[in-house]
Write a protein that holds these residues in place. Structure first.
Motif, PDB file in Angstrom:
ATOM      1  N   GLU A 282       0.818  -1.294   0.103  1.00 24.62           N
ATOM      2  CA  GLU A 282      -0.098   0.025   0.066  1.00 24.62           C
ATOM      3  C   GLU A 282       0.847   1.281  -0.093  1.00 24.62           C
ATOM      4  OE1 GLU A 282      -2.853  -0.846   3.277  1.00 24.62           O
ATOM      5  OE2 GLU A 282      -3.941  -1.933   1.928  1.00 24.62           O
ATOM      6  N   GLN A 283       2.073   1.282  -0.671  1.00 26.50           N
ATOM      7  CA  GLN A 283       2.709   2.464  -0.903  1.00 26.50           C
ATOM      8  C   GLN A 283       2.469   3.188  -2.172  1.00 26.50           C
ATOM      9  OE1 GLN A 283       5.120   3.356   1.774  1.00 26.50           O
ATOM     10  NE2 GLN A 283       4.192   1.663   2.761  1.00 26.50           N
ATOM     11  N   SER A 284       2.961   4.314  -2.383  1.00 26.91           N
ATOM     12  CA  SER A 284       2.846   4.835  -3.565  1.00 26.91           C
ATOM     13  C   SER A 284       3.228   4.265  -4.717  1.00 26.91           C
ATOM     14  CB  SER A 284       3.437   6.429  -3.695  1.00 26.91           C
ATOM     15  OG  SER A 284       4.708   6.304  -3.527  1.00 26.91           O
ATOM     16  N   HIS A 285       4.350   3.404  -4.672  1.00 27.59           N
ATOM     17  CA  HIS A 285       4.747   2.613  -5.626  1.00 27.59           C
ATOM     18  C   HIS A 285       4.883   1.163  -4.977  1.00 27.59           C
ATOM     19  CE1 HIS A 285       6.213   5.475  -8.254  1.00 27.59           C
ATOM     20  NE2 HIS A 285       6.601   6.387  -7.528  1.00 27.59           N
ATOM     21  N   PRO A 286       3.674   0.601  -5.141  1.00 26.05           N
ATOM     22  CA  PRO A 286       3.458  -0.512  -4.248  1.00 26.05           C
ATOM     23  C   PRO A 286       4.231  -1.924  -4.646  1.00 26.05           C
ATOM     24  CG  PRO A 286       1.429  -0.265  -5.676  1.00 26.05           C
ATOM     25  CD  PRO A 286       2.494   0.738  -6.039  1.00 26.05           C
ATOM     26  N   THR A 287       4.494  -2.193  -3.746  1.00 25.49           N
ATOM     27  CA  THR A 287       5.200  -3.790  -3.992  1.00 25.49           C
ATOM     28  C   THR A 287       3.788  -4.951  -3.789  1.00 25.49           C
ATOM     29  OG1 THR A 287       7.248  -3.578  -2.982  1.00 25.49           O
ATOM     30  CG2 THR A 287       6.509  -5.914  -3.165  1.00 25.49           C
TER      31      THR A 287
END
Length: 142
Positions: free
Chosen positions: A55-60
């Motif tokens: 749930e990051q801006s560039h998600p894993t």
């Protein structure tokens, strides 16, 4: 789900199970080996591939959530599959196990050319040919 047990591993089996190259190849190999040694089969997932996001801006993204079964369970419930549900409160997508009763269908007859070469073939055909056939008898009387 051997003997009705369910476990949560949070491990991946293959590089395609994660959206980046930050992989622990040794752990993936050990997990695959454990699954193979236990003779577990994965229950197929319909819908999307990944089941977890950081749930990051560039998600894993990763495929952490899976279900495995033993050979007997797979034979009994061969049309079972997992469906992802809406994700509202977690970084994991909840999965539901769905089972569709397979349709009964008659497989077409295929004559195998080697059958007449087998010992006893002609005797089996002769007995079947001369045996009473209730279905034909019913048609003849109607």
């Amino acid at each position: 789900m051997r003997n009705g047990r369910i476990s949560d591993f949070n491990l991946i089996c293959d590089a395609r199970d994660k959206s980046n190259d930050n992989l622990d190849h040794r752990m993936m190999a050990r997990f695959r080996a454990a699954l193979n040694q236990s003779e577990l089969r994965e229950i197929k997932l319909s819908g999307w591939w990944f089941t977890w996001s950081n749930e990051q801006s560039h998600p894993t993204l990763a495929r952490l959530d899976r279900a495995y079964c033993d050979i007997d369970w797979d034979a009994r419930f061969c049309s079972a599959f997992l469906q992802p549900l809406a994700n509202v409160m977690s970084d994991h997508y909840p999965l539901t196990l769905t089972y569709e009763q397979p349709e009964c269908r008659t497989l077409p007859f295929h004559f195998m050319a080697f059958w007449p070469l087998m010992e006893g073939f002609h005797d089996v055909v002769a007995r079947a040919w001369h045996a009473p056939c209730p279905a034909l008898d019913a048609l003849a009387t109607s």
